[in-house]
Scaffold this motif. Structure first.
Motif, mmCIF file in Angstrom:
data_model
loop_
_atom_site.group_PDB
_atom_site.id
_atom_site.type_symbol
_atom_site.label_atom_id
_atom_site.label_comp_id
_atom_site.label_asym_id
_atom_site.label_seq_id
_atom_site.Cartn_x
_atom_site.Cartn_y
_atom_site.Cartn_z
ATOM 1 N N MET A 33 38.619 37.287 36.226
ATOM 2 C CA MET A 33 38.077 37.616 37.535
ATOM 3 C C MET A 33 37.329 36.420 38.121
ATOM 4 O O MET A 33 37.378 36.158 39.318
ATOM 5 N N GLY A 34 36.634 35.683 37.248
ATOM 6 C CA GLY A 34 35.946 34.478 37.700
ATOM 7 C C GLY A 34 36.935 33.495 38.296
ATOM 8 O O GLY A 34 36.683 32.873 39.339
ATOM 9 N N ALA A 35 38.098 33.352 37.632
ATOM 10 C CA ALA A 35 39.117 32.437 38.125
ATOM 11 C C ALA A 35 39.637 32.898 39.481
ATOM 12 O O ALA A 35 40.023 32.079 40.319
ATOM 13 N N LEU A 36 39.652 34.208 39.697
ATOM 14 C CA LEU A 36 40.105 34.744 40.989
ATOM 15 C C LEU A 36 38.998 34.690 42.032
ATOM 16 O O LEU A 36 39.200 35.093 43.180
ATOM 17 N N GLY A 37 37.841 34.226 41.622
ATOM 18 C CA GLY A 37 36.748 34.094 42.569
ATOM 19 C C GLY A 37 35.927 35.349 42.759
ATOM 20 O O GLY A 37 35.206 35.482 43.743
ATOM 21 N N VAL A 38 36.037 36.289 41.822
ATOM 22 C CA VAL A 38 35.230 37.504 41.922
ATOM 23 C C VAL A 38 34.050 37.372 40.979
ATOM 24 O O VAL A 38 34.228 37.135 39.790
ATOM 25 N N ARG A 39 32.865 37.490 41.513
ATOM 26 C CA ARG A 39 31.702 37.377 40.638
ATOM 27 C C ARG A 39 31.278 38.769 40.177
ATOM 28 O O ARG A 39 31.111 39.681 40.988
ATOM 29 N N LEU A 40 31.124 38.931 38.878
ATOM 30 C CA LEU A 40 30.783 40.238 38.332
ATOM 31 C C LEU A 40 29.397 40.189 37.729
ATOM 32 O O LEU A 40 28.993 39.176 37.182
ATOM 33 N N ASP A 41 28.676 41.274 37.824
ATOM 34 C CA ASP A 41 27.422 41.334 37.073
ATOM 35 C C ASP A 41 27.536 42.424 36.021
ATOM 36 O O ASP A 41 28.587 43.023 35.822
ATOM 37 N N GLU A 42 26.446 42.696 35.335
ATOM 38 C CA GLU A 42 26.540 43.562 34.164
ATOM 39 C C GLU A 42 26.860 45.008 34.482
ATOM 40 O O GLU A 42 27.394 45.714 33.649
ATOM 41 N N THR A 43 26.489 45.451 35.678
ATOM 42 C CA THR A 43 26.790 46.857 35.975
ATOM 43 C C THR A 43 28.222 47.027 36.449
ATOM 44 O O THR A 43 28.846 48.051 36.200
ATOM 45 N N THR A 44 28.739 46.038 37.161
ATOM 46 C CA THR A 44 30.050 46.255 37.771
ATOM 47 C C THR A 44 31.202 45.815 36.888
ATOM 48 O O THR A 44 32.328 46.238 37.119
ATOM 49 N N ASP A 45 30.975 44.956 35.882
ATOM 50 C CA ASP A 45 32.149 44.418 35.189
ATOM 51 C C ASP A 45 32.941 45.498 34.468
ATOM 52 O O ASP A 45 34.158 45.594 34.637
ATOM 53 N N TYR A 46 32.224 46.358 33.726
ATOM 54 C CA TYR A 46 32.959 47.421 33.032
ATOM 55 C C TYR A 46 33.516 48.437 34.026
ATOM 56 O O TYR A 46 34.601 48.980 33.821
ATOM 57 N N GLN A 47 32.764 48.683 35.093
ATOM 58 C CA GLN A 47 33.257 49.642 36.084
ATOM 59 C C GLN A 47 34.591 49.183 36.647
ATOM 60 O O GLN A 47 35.557 49.937 36.699
ATOM 61 N N LEU A 48 34.632 47.889 37.072
ATOM 62 C CA LEU A 48 35.879 47.363 37.638
ATOM 63 C C LEU A 48 36.972 47.377 36.590
ATOM 64 O O LEU A 48 38.123 47.767 36.847
ATOM 65 N N PHE A 49 36.611 47.001 35.348
ATOM 66 C CA PHE A 49 37.611 46.970 34.283
ATOM 67 C C PHE A 49 38.226 48.346 34.072
ATOM 68 O O PHE A 49 39.448 48.505 34.050
ATOM 69 N N PHE A 50 37.360 49.356 33.944
ATOM 70 C CA PHE A 50 37.895 50.688 33.692
ATOM 71 C C PHE A 50 38.655 51.211 34.908
ATOM 72 O O PHE A 50 39.660 51.895 34.772
ATOM 73 N N TYR A 51 38.171 50.856 36.095
ATOM 74 C CA TYR A 51 38.887 51.280 37.297
ATOM 75 C C TYR A 51 40.315 50.739 37.272
ATOM 76 O O TYR A 51 41.284 51.490 37.475
ATOM 77 N N LEU A 52 40.441 49.439 36.975
ATOM 78 C CA LEU A 52 41.792 48.851 36.967
ATOM 79 C C LEU A 52 42.616 49.410 35.804
ATOM 80 O O LEU A 52 43.811 49.672 35.955
ATOM 81 N N LEU A 53 41.964 49.594 34.664
ATOM 82 C CA LEU A 53 42.688 50.166 33.509
ATOM 83 C C LEU A 53 43.245 51.548 33.869
ATOM 84 O O LEU A 53 44.402 51.867 33.569
ATOM 85 N N VAL A 54 42.406 52.355 34.538
ATOM 86 C CA VAL A 54 42.855 53.693 34.915
ATOM 87 C C VAL A 54 44.017 53.609 35.903
ATOM 88 O O VAL A 54 44.990 54.363 35.804
ATOM 89 N N LEU A 55 43.928 52.650 36.844
ATOM 90 C CA LEU A 55 45.040 52.474 37.790
ATOM 91 C C LEU A 55 46.328 52.162 37.047
ATOM 92 O O LEU A 55 47.386 52.733 37.339
ATOM 93 N N VAL A 56 46.229 51.235 36.077
ATOM 94 C CA VAL A 56 47.420 50.880 35.299
ATOM 95 C C VAL A 56 47.968 52.115 34.595
ATOM 96 O O VAL A 56 49.174 52.388 34.600
#
Lengths: 322, 443
Positions: free
Chosen positions: B253-276
């Motif tokens: 995500m850093g390479a894509l230019g998205v900055r994540l902090d501690e609350t959002t990183d797992y949220q985004l990860f699980f969100y995308l995992l669920v989408l997959v």
């Protein structure tokens, strides 16, 4: 261990009867509705619960006016039966009849509706009680003259007055129902509709009316069972119908669904089995598996009957016609 | 009409900048309604939907009001169901909503992520139940049991819990979650086999009550197997359940230019995992529907005896439907446990089973977009609308007793939905073609 089991046995059998009579009365509601509509009326457990809540409310409000516990209980039984019977008729009118009018052949449709009604009623009662008393965990008021107890056989069986009342009332109800179904015109009409709805309607029977009355009778019996349940277990909430409901259904299947004497027998047998396992499972397994598994026992009984004797103890095998 | 509709969408876009409040959101939903139902040229409609996507995204980003999410879900539904929208645009707009709009809004308000994840988990499960109820016509009222088995499969081994009855080094490292998603497929399919083998021999309505009973048995076991051997930790539940390490995801995500902090990183990860996962589940669903099994299931649903006469072996075919549905639920159970880091028997009651059933019924039995819509609608209703309404009642209607808390009345709402749908629209909101034909014929 054997000695322990034998010492407890008379008490276990007696308590099993109380539970069994309550199951039998609820089971009749399932079996009668199944008889006329071939529908598992999931909402019947909530009709039972409504009866129990009505009983609690009668005790709450009328206890100061009617100091005699027996009279008060009689009023509660009548009110419980009326309220529950009325609720059952309303459910039939508002939810099941529109489906029949449409003449759907899909068996899932009425079943899903029944589940919906069951859930709806649970929270509806919770809502009403919440608005009324701002709480929905209810306690049955105790009446001093109903609280007595005595022992039999030199203390082998401890009997509460309430238990005797439950047994007397339920035996009267079951006898009354048997008379109603076998000896009256209404009973004959109910049996005719159960046997063949369309032919019965050709014989001058109005099936809608008979179905409605079947719900009324089944609901009223469920309501009486509810009041007795509240009398014995004293704590009631809107979700209290679920387990007795599903067990009474098991009892109806055990006796042969659609079969009225079968439902009574099934209720008594299931009450005994459940009480038996609930008491002895902890003893037999040295406390490793406790009374909390008694519900599992009831469900497993249901599965085994359906697999090995789907027509039940008293039912007849019906071939499915193509 | 076209001009009016476009103007409405533009006004909403403008207002989303200037005054992102609840009133604006209702205007936007109105604009969406016009765009979806008015007689418009396909090109105008497409343009309209694109404008509205932009507007709802902006609205959601700036206000965090979940009505915006409802709008986005509405656009997704419109994209999948309305005719004559170019395929490329459907896909592009759909992906934009899922991959851009929701995450963008989620960074502003993590509740959006939470909602998205819950919707996704329930959508995948209702797709699983859709195989059982919708395609094969088997009413399963104990579906949450499989969810429980999946969740516990990972929760026991992904936490110190397994150490209480097994030798070895527990908890297993978080990467094992992926392996356990596969293991959960196996364990839940076996559970499905064990429950189905007796239950599926029975006729439809008995099946319902037996699955209900056996579903309760699973919950009772989860509740009580803390003794004699502590397997499930009883009513307290298991915590903390391990999550997979996501360093690779952060750097990606850093390479894509998205900055994540501690609350959002797992949220985004699980969100995308669920989408997959939903993507995979939908793919499996579509392929199953067109397969030999899918056709056999529909045949059984329509007429069991005729199907049998055509040479379909009833029990094995039903068992496969049951096990497939169970497996979907099991995988989502693993993700559910890991995402919440907590698993307890309370999540797997009859209410959960009925909730998932209501999702399938609301959307339309047998319909894939229907199951997803049903899941989205009821999850938003449950997690957001009822809670907001509760808040409103508590602050604005103080004469209502404190015990009457609308958020606690899911049963009332779900029960009503089931009853009304069965009476007035048994084929569901987005009916599957065959169900529609069948149920309209009767009317």
């Amino acid at each position: 261990m054997l000695e322990q089991i034998l010492v407890l046995l008379p008490q276990v059998l007696f308590d099993g009867f109380i539970l069994g009579f309550i199951y039998a009365m609820i089971a009749l509601g399932y079996t009668m509705v199944y008889g006329v509509l071939e529908l598992i009326n999931f909402a019947h457990s909530e009709i039972f619960m409504i009866g129990a809540v009505a009983g609690v409310e009668v005790f709450r409000y009328l206890a100061p006016l009617i100091p005699n516990g027996y009279l008060l209980l009689a009023v509660a039984v009548v009110v419980g039966a009326a309220v529950a019977g009325l609720a059952a008729i309303l459910v039939e009118r508002l939810a099941y009849r529109p489906l029949r009018r449409r003449g759907t052949t899909n068996r899932l449709v009425p079943l899903v509706t029944a589940i919906g009604v069951s859930f709806f009623l649970q929270d509806l009662v919770r809502l009403i009680e919440g608005l009324w008393h701002n709480e929905f965990f209810l306690r049955m008021r105790t009446m001093p003259d109903l609280e007595g107890s005595f022992t039999l056989f030199g203390g082998a069986i401890f009997i509460q007055t309430k238990s005797v009342i439950v047994i007397v009332v339920s035996v009267l109800m079951l006898l009354g129902l048997t008379y109603l179904v076998n000896r009256t015109k209404l009973g004959m009409a109910i049996r005719a509709v159960a046997q063949d709805l369309s032919t019965a309607s050709l014989m001058g029977i109005n099936p809608d009316q008979i179905i409605s009355r079947t719900f009324l009778i089944g609901g009223a019996l469920g309501g009486v069972a509810g009041v007795l349940f509240a009398l014995i277990y004293t704590t009631i909430n809107p979700y209290v119908g679920f387990l007795p409901g599903i067990k009474a259904f098991t009892a109806a299947v055990l006796g042969g669904i659609g079969n009225i004497p079968g439902a009574m027998l099934g209720g008594l047998v299931l009450g005994q089995l459940e009480n038996f396992f609930g008491t002895y499972l902890p003893i037999l397994t040295a406390g490793n598996f406790g009374a909390e598994y008694k519900d599992v026992v009831a469900f497993l009984i249901l599965v085994f009957i359906l697999l090995f004797r789907p027509q039940g103890l008293l039912g007849q095998m019906v071939k499915e016609k193509v | 009409m076209s001009l009016l509709s476009l103007a409405l969408s533009l006004v909403f876009l403008l207002l989303s900048f200037l005054a992102p409040n609840t009133l604006t959101a209702f205007l936007g939903l109105g604009a969406l309604g016009v765009a979806a139902f008015a007689r418009l040229e396909p090109r105008v409609r497409t343009l309209n939907l694109a404008l509205l996507t932009l507007a709802f995204t902006l609205f959601l980003r700036s206000s965090g009001n979940t009505l915006g999410l409802i709008g986005l879900v509405g656009i997704l539904v419109a994209l999948t169901t309305l005719p004559r929208i170019p395929r490329g645009i459907r896909v592009a707009l759909g992906l934009a909503i899922l991959l851009l709009s929701v995450p963008i809004a989620g960074f502003a308000n993590t509740f959006i992520f939470e909602l998205g994840i819950q919707i996704g988990i329930f959508a995948a499960m209702s797709l699983g139940l859709n195989v059982v109820v919708g395609m094969a016509g088997l009413l399963d009222l104990g579906y949450a049991a499989f969810f429980a088995v999946g969740a516990y499969t990972w929760a026991i081994f992904g936490s110190p819990q397994a150490g209480k009855f097994l030798q070895g080094n527990f908890p297993l490292p978080g990467e094992y979650m992926y392996l356990f998603m596969l293991i959960a497929v196996v364990t839940t399919a076996i559970t499905g086999l064990l429950i189905g083998l007796p239950a599926l021999r029975l006729r439809g309505d008995y099946l319902a009550i037996v699955t209900l009973g056996l579903g309760e048995v699973v919950r009772i076991l989860a509740n009580n197997l803390d003794h004699p051997i502590n397997i499930t930790n009883g009513p307290q539940g298991i915590t903390p359940v391990g999550r997979p390490p996501i360093d690779w995801f952060r750097s990606l995500m850093g390479a894509l230019g998205v900055r994540l902090d501690e609350t959002t990183d797992y949220q985004l990860f699980f969100y995308l995992l669920v989408l997959v996962m939903i993507g995979l589940v939908v793919l499996a669903n579509v392929n199953l529907a067109n397969s030999r099994f899918g056709r056999a299931w529909v045949a059984i649903r329509e007429d069991e005896i005729a199907a049998q006469a055509m040479g379909i072996p009833l029990l094995p075919t039903k068992l496969i439907a049951f096990m497939t549905g169970a497996a979907f639920s099991g995988v989502m159970g693993v993700i559910y446990g890991a995402q919440r880091t907590f698993v307890s028997p309370e999540s797997f009651t009859l209410l959960a089973s009925i909730t998932i059933l209501a999702m399938v019924i609301l959307g339309g039995m047998g319909s894939i977009p229907g199951a997803i819509l049903g899941a989205a609608a009821l999850t938003i209703l449950n997690l957001d609308i009822l809670k907001t309404f509760s808040e409103f009642v508590r602050t604005s209607l103080p004469w209502i007793p404190s015990q009457v808390d609308p958020a606690k009345y899911e049963r009332l709402v779900f029960g009503l939905i089931l009853i009304l749908m069965m009476i007035y629209r048994p084929q569901g909101l987005i009916p599957e073609a065959r169900h529609r034909a069948e149920l309209e014929e009767e009317a």
